[in-house]
Motif scaffolding. Structure first.
Motif, PDB file in Angstrom:
ATOM      1  N   THR A  29      27.031  17.524 -35.107  1.00 38.04           N
ATOM      2  CA  THR A  29      26.415  18.444 -34.149  1.00 38.04           C
ATOM      3  C   THR A  29      26.519  17.824 -32.763  1.00 38.04           C
ATOM      4  O   THR A  29      26.486  16.599 -32.617  1.00 38.04           O
ATOM      5  CB  THR A  29      24.943  18.693 -34.519  1.00 38.04           C
ATOM      6  OG1 THR A  29      24.873  19.271 -35.829  1.00 38.04           O
ATOM      7  CG2 THR A  29      24.278  19.627 -33.531  1.00 38.04           C
ATOM      8  N   LYS A  30      26.631  18.659 -31.752  1.00 37.01           N
ATOM      9  CA  LYS A  30      26.717  18.175 -30.378  1.00 37.01           C
ATOM     10  C   LYS A  30      25.323  18.112 -29.756  1.00 37.01           C
ATOM     11  O   LYS A  30      24.514  19.028 -29.941  1.00 37.01           O
ATOM     12  CB  LYS A  30      27.624  19.099 -29.559  1.00 37.01           C
ATOM     13  CG  LYS A  30      29.051  19.178 -30.075  1.00 37.01           C
ATOM     14  CD  LYS A  30      29.887  20.170 -29.283  1.00 37.01           C
ATOM     15  CE  LYS A  30      31.298  20.261 -29.835  1.00 37.01           C
ATOM     16  NZ  LYS A  30      32.132  21.245 -29.094  1.00 37.01           N
ATOM     17  N   PHE A  31      25.069  17.029 -29.034  1.00 32.83           N
ATOM     18  CA  PHE A  31      23.767  16.820 -28.401  1.00 32.83           C
ATOM     19  C   PHE A  31      23.961  16.470 -26.926  1.00 32.83           C
ATOM     20  O   PHE A  31      24.946  15.822 -26.557  1.00 32.83           O
ATOM     21  CB  PHE A  31      22.998  15.676 -29.072  1.00 32.83           C
ATOM     22  CG  PHE A  31      22.613  15.944 -30.498  1.00 32.83           C
ATOM     23  CD1 PHE A  31      21.395  16.539 -30.803  1.00 32.83           C
ATOM     24  CD2 PHE A  31      23.465  15.594 -31.529  1.00 32.83           C
ATOM     25  CE1 PHE A  31      21.040  16.785 -32.114  1.00 32.83           C
ATOM     26  CE2 PHE A  31      23.112  15.829 -32.852  1.00 32.83           C
ATOM     27  CZ  PHE A  31      21.903  16.428 -33.145  1.00 32.83           C
ATOM     28  N   ALA A  32      23.001  16.893 -26.121  1.00 31.04           N
ATOM     29  CA  ALA A  32      22.946  16.506 -24.707  1.00 31.04           C
ATOM     30  C   ALA A  32      21.491  16.200 -24.359  1.00 31.04           C
ATOM     31  O   ALA A  32      20.575  16.913 -24.808  1.00 31.04           O
ATOM     32  CB  ALA A  32      23.495  17.613 -23.812  1.00 31.04           C
ATOM     33  N   TYR A  33      21.288  15.150 -23.572  1.00 31.60           N
ATOM     34  CA  TYR A  33      19.935  14.724 -23.208  1.00 31.60           C
ATOM     35  C   TYR A  33      19.874  14.465 -21.701  1.00 31.60           C
ATOM     36  O   TYR A  33      20.852  14.029 -21.091  1.00 31.60           O
ATOM     37  CB  TYR A  33      19.534  13.444 -23.946  1.00 31.60           C
ATOM     38  CG  TYR A  33      19.571  13.558 -25.446  1.00 31.60           C
ATOM     39  CD1 TYR A  33      18.468  14.034 -26.160  1.00 31.60           C
ATOM     40  CD2 TYR A  33      20.704  13.188 -26.170  1.00 31.60           C
ATOM     41  CE1 TYR A  33      18.501  14.132 -27.534  1.00 31.60           C
ATOM     42  CE2 TYR A  33      20.745  13.290 -27.550  1.00 31.60           C
ATOM     43  CZ  TYR A  33      19.643  13.760 -28.227  1.00 31.60           C
ATOM     44  OH  TYR A  33      19.681  13.861 -29.595  1.00 31.60           O
ATOM     45  N   ALA A  80      18.372   9.089 -16.952  1.00 30.98           N
ATOM     46  CA  ALA A  80      19.523   8.902 -17.838  1.00 30.98           C
ATOM     47  C   ALA A  80      19.948  10.275 -18.332  1.00 30.98           C
ATOM     48  O   ALA A  80      19.115  11.162 -18.530  1.00 30.98           O
ATOM     49  CB  ALA A  80      19.188   7.989 -19.012  1.00 30.98           C
ATOM     50  N   GLU A  81      21.231  10.461 -18.521  1.00 25.78           N
ATOM     51  CA  GLU A  81      21.738  11.697 -19.106  1.00 25.78           C
ATOM     52  C   GLU A  81      23.036  11.384 -19.830  1.00 25.78           C
ATOM     53  O   GLU A  81      23.857  10.600 -19.343  1.00 25.78           O
ATOM     54  CB  GLU A  81      21.929  12.786 -18.049  1.00 25.78           C
ATOM     55  CG  GLU A  81      22.788  12.404 -16.869  1.00 25.78           C
ATOM     56  CD  GLU A  81      22.850  13.511 -15.827  1.00 25.78           C
ATOM     57  OE1 GLU A  81      23.349  13.237 -14.727  1.00 25.78           O
ATOM     58  OE2 GLU A  81      22.394  14.635 -16.127  1.00 25.78           O
ATOM     59  N   TRP A  82      23.190  11.984 -20.995  1.00 20.76           N
ATOM     60  CA  TRP A  82      24.383  11.725 -21.790  1.00 20.76           C
ATOM     61  C   TRP A  82      24.569  12.839 -22.813  1.00 20.76           C
ATOM     62  O   TRP A  82      23.651  13.613 -23.099  1.00 20.76           O
ATOM     63  CB  TRP A  82      24.287  10.362 -22.477  1.00 20.76           C
ATOM     64  CG  TRP A  82      23.302  10.273 -23.608  1.00 20.76           C
ATOM     65  CD1 TRP A  82      23.549  10.348 -24.949  1.00 20.76           C
ATOM     66  CD2 TRP A  82      21.884  10.094 -23.493  1.00 20.76           C
ATOM     67  NE1 TRP A  82      22.399  10.227 -25.671  1.00 20.76           N
ATOM     68  CE2 TRP A  82      21.355  10.068 -24.811  1.00 20.76           C
ATOM     69  CE3 TRP A  82      21.014   9.958 -22.416  1.00 20.76           C
ATOM     70  CZ2 TRP A  82      19.997   9.916 -25.056  1.00 20.76           C
ATOM     71  CZ3 TRP A  82      19.660   9.812 -22.664  1.00 20.76           C
ATOM     72  CH2 TRP A  82      19.169   9.783 -23.961  1.00 20.76           C
ATOM     73  N   SER A  83      25.753  12.918 -23.369  1.00 23.01           N
ATOM     74  CA  SER A  83      26.055  13.871 -24.431  1.00 23.01           C
ATOM     75  C   SER A  83      26.941  13.176 -25.455  1.00 23.01           C
ATOM     76  O   SER A  83      27.693  12.256 -25.122  1.00 23.01           O
ATOM     77  CB  SER A  83      26.753  15.118 -23.868  1.00 23.01           C
ATOM     78  OG  SER A  83      27.969  14.760 -23.225  1.00 23.01           O
ATOM     79  N   LYS A 116      32.812   9.973 -21.296  1.00 18.53           N
ATOM     80  CA  LYS A 116      33.378  11.026 -22.136  1.00 18.53           C
ATOM     81  C   LYS A 116      32.362  12.122 -22.444  1.00 18.53           C
ATOM     82  O   LYS A 116      32.032  12.392 -23.601  1.00 18.53           O
ATOM     83  CB  LYS A 116      33.924  10.430 -23.437  1.00 18.53           C
ATOM     84  CG  LYS A 116      35.097   9.475 -23.257  1.00 18.53           C
ATOM     85  CD  LYS A 116      35.596   8.969 -24.589  1.00 18.53           C
ATOM     86  CE  LYS A 116      36.768   8.008 -24.399  1.00 18.53           C
ATOM     87  NZ  LYS A 116      37.265   7.474 -25.704  1.00 18.53           N
ATOM     88  N   PRO A 117      31.811  12.767 -21.414  1.00 21.60           N
ATOM     89  CA  PRO A 117      30.795  13.792 -21.679  1.00 21.60           C
ATOM     90  C   PRO A 117      31.400  15.014 -22.367  1.00 21.60           C
ATOM     91  O   PRO A 117      32.559  15.358 -22.144  1.00 21.60           O
ATOM     92  CB  PRO A 117      30.283  14.143 -20.283  1.00 21.60           C
ATOM     93  CG  PRO A 117      31.443  13.854 -19.378  1.00 21.60           C
ATOM     94  CD  PRO A 117      32.126  12.655 -19.987  1.00 21.60           C
TER      95      PRO A 117
END
Length: 249
Positions: free
Chosen positions: A90-94, A24-27, A5-6
């Motif tokens: 707040t929205k975050f992405a890494y 790794a990558e996620w939001s 569910k990005p």
């Protein structure tokens, strides 16, 4: 990895090391503040709103049906305002690569909010007019309730300054060598990475090194795996601790 569910990323976001494979990558959406305090405030206002709703319902309406209608409408309106203050996200992405940690945090203006207020003004207006036919004192509420909501709707719909207050975008990158300590806060699934940076504005413009940390918000289902990935990238001598992280924002 971790793309369940990005979120839709901001169009201006460009990863600095997008050519490198992602470890790794996620939001996700998260509450980047002390939720213990926010939840306590929510509970206090929950009791206050319940008392106010019951009191105003008994004061304005005569029959039980109108009391429930008035009190329920008042409770929903008040609690909607409280939740909007105590449960903001707040929205975050890494994105983790061999080079380091890239992150992005942003807030977009909620386009659904003006529509919600518009319909809320209409619904509460109808309810108030029904109550006016039962008790003239409800006329004050009919003016104050839908009237104020309508003004808020017009304010948000026409003010570019109001929209800017609710929008933000921040992107950054740190190589793994910057981090001096890793702290794990399991209760909230947060990873804290300590680092230092030079602030030229500190000490009245003289400048000095500032100790701070980068907080990484994670989903519980990925938390343990992320800890392993990050620890593998840090030097073996990097201190590791599982402790409470004080969030001041």
């Amino acid at each position: 990895m971790f793309t369940r569910k990005p979120l839709t990323l901001p169009p201006q976001l460009q990863w600095q090391y997008q050519d490198e494979p992602a470890l790794a990558e996620w939001s996700l959406k998260a509450r980047p503040y002390n939720t213990d305090i926010a939840n306590g405030i929510f509970l206090i206002f929950l009791v206050i709103c319940a008392v106010v709703s019951v009191w105003t319902g008994e004061d304005v309406a005569e029959s039980l049906g109108y009391q429930l209608l008035w009190g329920g409408a008042m409770f929903v309106i008040l609690m909607s305002a409280v939740v909007s203050m105590t449960h903001q996200k707040t929205k975050f992405a890494y994105r983790l690569t061999a080079s380091g940690l890239e992150f992005c945090e942003w807030k977009a203006f909620p386009e659904w909010l003006p529509t919600l207020l518009k319909w809320l003004a209409v619904i509460t207006g109808v309810v108030m007019l029904m109550l006016v036919m039962v008790h003239p004192a409800a006329l004050i509420g009919a003016i104050a309730g839908p009237g104020l909501i309508g003004l808020m709707y017009l304010r948000m719909g026409t003010s570019s300054q109001f929209r800017k207050m609710h929008e933000q975008f921040h992107q950054g990158f740190h190589p793994w060598s910057d981090y001096t300590k890793m702290i794990v806060f399991r209760r909230r699934s947060i990873i804290g990475l300590d680092f230092t940076y030079f602030n030229p504005q500190a000490d009245e413009g003289k400048g000095r090194m500032i100790d701070t940390d980068r907080l990484i918000y994670c989903r519980k289902s990925h938390y343990n795996e992320l800890i392993k990935i990050i620890r593998a990238q840090l030097p073996d001598s990097t201190p590791y601790e599982e402790a409470y992280i004080q969030i001041y924002a």
